[in-house]
Write an enzyme that holds these catalytic residues in place. Structure first.
Site, short mmCIF file in Angstrom:
data_model
loop_
_atom_site.label_atom_id
_atom_site.label_comp_id
_atom_site.label_asym_id
_atom_site.label_seq_id
_atom_site.Cartn_x
_atom_site.Cartn_y
_atom_site.Cartn_z
N HIS A 466 0.83 -1.20 0.00
CA HIS A 466 0.00 0.00 0.00
C HIS A 466 0.87 1.26 0.00
O HIS A 466 0.71 2.15 -0.85
CB HIS A 466 -0.91 -0.02 1.23
CG HIS A 466 -1.81 1.17 1.36
ND1 HIS A 466 -3.14 1.12 1.07
CD2 HIS A 466 -1.56 2.46 1.76
CE1 HIS A 466 -3.69 2.31 1.26
NE2 HIS A 466 -2.74 3.14 1.69
N GLU A 467 1.78 1.34 0.96
CA GLU A 467 2.61 2.53 1.07
C GLU A 467 3.56 2.67 -0.12
O GLU A 467 3.85 3.78 -0.57
CB GLU A 467 3.39 2.54 2.39
CG GLU A 467 2.51 2.51 3.63
CD GLU A 467 1.50 3.65 3.68
OE1 GLU A 467 1.71 4.70 3.03
OE2 GLU A 467 0.47 3.48 4.37
N HIS A 470 1.79 4.42 -2.89
CA HIS A 470 1.86 5.88 -2.75
C HIS A 470 3.21 6.40 -3.23
O HIS A 470 3.28 7.42 -3.94
CB HIS A 470 1.69 6.26 -1.27
CG HIS A 470 0.28 6.28 -0.79
ND1 HIS A 470 -0.74 6.93 -1.45
CD2 HIS A 470 -0.29 5.73 0.32
CE1 HIS A 470 -1.87 6.80 -0.78
NE2 HIS A 470 -1.63 6.06 0.30
N HIS A 473 3.49 6.46 -6.97
CA HIS A 473 2.72 7.58 -7.52
C HIS A 473 3.55 8.85 -7.49
O HIS A 473 3.52 9.66 -8.44
CB HIS A 473 1.44 7.75 -6.69
CG HIS A 473 0.36 8.52 -7.37
ND1 HIS A 473 -0.80 8.90 -6.74
CD2 HIS A 473 0.23 8.99 -8.64
CE1 HIS A 473 -1.58 9.56 -7.57
NE2 HIS A 473 -0.97 9.64 -8.73
#
Length: 677
Positions: A466-467, A470, A473
């Site tokens: 998940h991190e 980020h 991105h």
């Protein structure tokens, strides 16, 4: 004295930064920025992107270069001295931001640049539209007396939200669970016991020491057979920074929360909005608080019946198999793990040996290369804030650098809890020079024990993916303007799309062959365990989702009602949504950093909103083949590289060929049948 916070280029010199550097650096940069802005606005030539916006971005980047490492250190290496320096700068930064937002000449200059639309590219037009909107939200239209009040509100909110988080950190640091007899640890995983033993040694104590952090909390509440231990840990965790629990009123956030809500309501009225929810949604995809509430209530109608069935089954199991006639809040996670084990013969702890951190990281990087052609390689870094910090570069297939990231993965005292990503540097092109982006990835995993690496639960693996989503991105961006590069300029209810999207790979057989390898044998996760893991994917999905819906509805209703009575709002939401009884002493809201100290106020619904998009995006890979490079490159080019340079809804349509639909979201949570009833 040389001040490392005034470095004009390169990576921050974290090891050299001292609390006494902070205020002088910020004072210096703010003074120089104010002078430079005044000079920019004095020019007689027409305002353009190159003579106004680009110089302003350079000024903002310099300020960010100084403040970002300070803010980061305050989260990962908090000390009283650093905290004091950090807090001393908050009103100064708030004043500066408010001054810019109230600068009518600057606002008019931005509008002049925007009016010359033929000379601008699409990203520049989007940035200018966002900036002009933000001027209005910052109160540029207010009369002078209201501008003064608006400035005071921003200052106080900055201080209050910081104090909210400090109280949580202090409350966690002030409490621990000390165990002197080993039999009380029955059920607790071996690696958690070893961690507790080492923590006791570090505190010059005998026995076992469980800190009030996520690894310590999970070890006891999920696994300890001793019910009294579970009750003690649950009570301490659920009453942090409140008027209840073992440190009652010592770090109480109650009045801070009421004051934050009061100031947000006043800010909303000054800006001409009915409530803070409307202010928050002005920068998001969702059109109104009513549309968000309709979205959330629609999910409640589908999900709550399934959650009630799950809880009834759990209560019956606990009574029949665990001799628990009364299932208390501190029993739920423990009983759930027992039921999961009984039903599927698998537990998170059984999976840990298959997910040693080095293998998970290598597998994650291999997956990223297969999907996007991007290569992740560890390199040395000259300066960091802790010996366990690692540094990585992301490179293109031709070995050119895209960006870099720091990883700080282990829990320790004086480090903020949870997991998060933050930006260290933004991508920024100035003439022939290109500043490459840098990110921070922080988690709170249990540290390595002895000569063995850290072993992750499958939940931990999802958190890491998940991190990293980020980070990707932020780091894969091809936008050269900081205001829209990476995560900047992305609507808040779309910013979770890349992070949630990458979590899905942690369940797939093909991906698990890359990220799993037994710590002793190197064996990938066996098919039998994988089948059991898949069977657990939707285990208590209803209970998980109603919890998320409780958070999101509490947040939106609280800010839409413009009330300071958060207790009544929370109670009303729980009456509507929750199926698990909550003890009267529970003070969940007092630790809800997302909305009282983070960026999710009137925005927590974004997790569910973005998950609909992320599930639909992942379905494209399921349809084409998990590692289909063409689909991966389409996601890279349409979503990851574009950052905030275009509307998130338009970018999603560019990737998927249509707006998002919730079919995949419902399917992944196993609630199709509920959705059809």
């Amino acid at each position: 004295m040389s001040n490392p916070l005034l470095l004009a280029d390169g990576l921050p010199d974290f090891a050299a930064i001292r609390p006494e550097h902070v205020e002088p650096a910020i004072d210096n940069i703010l003074a120089e920025n104010r002078g430079a802005i005044a000079k920019l606005l004095e020019q007689s030539q027409p305002f353009t992107w190159s003579n106004l916006v680009e110089p302003l971005e350079a000024l903002e980047d310099r300020l960010s270069r100084a403040w970002s490492p300070v803010s980061h250190l305050n989260s990962v290496a908090n000390t009283p001295e650093l905290r004091a320096a950090y807090n001393a700068c908050l009103p100064k930064l708030s004043d500066y931001g408010t001054e810019l937002g109230h600068n009518r000449a600057l606002f008019d200059a931005y509008r002049e640049v925007r009016s010359a639309s033929d000379s601008l590219d699409a990203a520049q037009r989007k940035i200018l539209d966002d900036e002009i909107r933000d001027f209005h939200l910052a109160g540029v239209d207010l009369p002078d007396d209201r501008k003064s009040r608006f400035k005071e509100i921003q200052q106080e909110l900055s201080q209050l939200t910081t104090k909210f988080e400090e109280n949580l950190i202090d409350a966690a640091a002030a409490w621990h669970l000390k165990i002197d007899v080993e039999h009380r640890l029955r059920g607790v995983p071996a690696d958690a016991i070893e961690r507790a033993r080492k923590l006791a040694e570090e505190h010059d104590a005998q026995g076992w020491w469980f800190a009030l952090d996520h690894p310590g909390y999970q070890a006891i509440v999920v696994h300890a057979d001793d019910r009294e231990l579970r009750r003690e840990m649950y009570t301490a965790w659920s009453t942090r920074a409140s008027d209840q629990g073992p440190a009652a009123s010592k770090f109480d956030n109650t009045e801070i929360m009421r004051r934050i809500l009061s100031l947000r309501a006043e800010e909303s009225r000054l800006l001409g909005f009915d409530n803070f929810a409307e202010v928050s949604l002005a920068t998001k995809m969702a059109e109104s608080p009513a549309s968000v509430l309709e979205f959330l209530h629609g999910l409640v109608a589908r999900v709550r019946p399934a959650a009630q069935v799950e809880f009834d089954e759990l209560r019956e199991f606990a009574s029949r198999e665990l001799d628990l006639a009364d299932l208390a809040a501190w029993d739920v996670a423990w009983a759930s793990e027992k039921l999961r084990k009984a039903r599927y013969d698998i537990s998170q702890e059984e999976l840990r040996p298959y997910f040693p951190l080095p293998k998970v990281l290598d597998g994650l990087f291999a997956i990223i290369e297969k999907l996007y052609g991007l290569r992740v390689r560890e390199t040395g870094v000259a300066s960091s804030w802790h010996p366990s910090v690692r540094f990585f570069e992301i490179r293109n297939a031709d070995d050119t650098l895209r960006g870099s990231l720091y990883m700080d993965l282990y829990a320790r005292p004086h480090k903020r809890g949870g997991a998060w990503m933050d930006e260290a540097l933004n991508r920024f092109r100035r003439g022939d020079e290109l500043q490459k982006p840098v990110a921070h990835l922080c988690c709170n995993f249990g540290a390595p024990s002895g000569d063995k690496p850290a072993l992750l639960s499958h939940d931990d693996v999802q958190t890491l993916f998940h991190e990293f989503g980020h980070c990707l991105h932020h780091l894969a961006t091809c936008v050269d303007y900081p205001a829209a590069a990476g995560i900047n300029g992305v609507e808040w209810d779309a910013v979770e799309l890349p992070s949630q999207f990458h979590e899905n790979f942690t369940w797939d057989r093909e991906a698990l062959d890359f990220i799993s390898g037994h710590v002793d044998t190197g064996e990938v996760l066996p098919d039998a365990l994988h089948e059991k893991l898949l069977a657990t994917r939707n285990f208590h999905a209803g209970l998980f989702l109603v919890r998320q819906l409780e958070f999101a509805l509490f947040d939106m209703k609280l800010h839409a009602a413009a009330t300071m009575d958060f207790e009544s709002v929370l109670q009303a939401v729980r009456s509507e949504v929750t199926v698990v009884p909550v003890p009267a002493f529970n003070r969940f809201a007092h630790g809800f950093s997302h909305i009282f100290a983070g960026g999710y106020s009137a925005g927590y619904y974004s997790y569910l909103w973005a998950e609909v998009m992320s599930a639909d995006a992942y379905a494209a890979f399921e349809e084409a083949g998990l590692f289909d490079r063409a689909t991966g490159e389409r996601f890279l080019h349409a979503i990851l590289e574009k950052g905030g340079s275009a509307n998130a809804g338009d970018l999603f349509r560019d990737f998927r060929g249509r707006p998002p639909v919730d079919d995949a979201f419902l399917r992944l949570h196993g609630i199709e049948a509920a959705a059809q009833n």
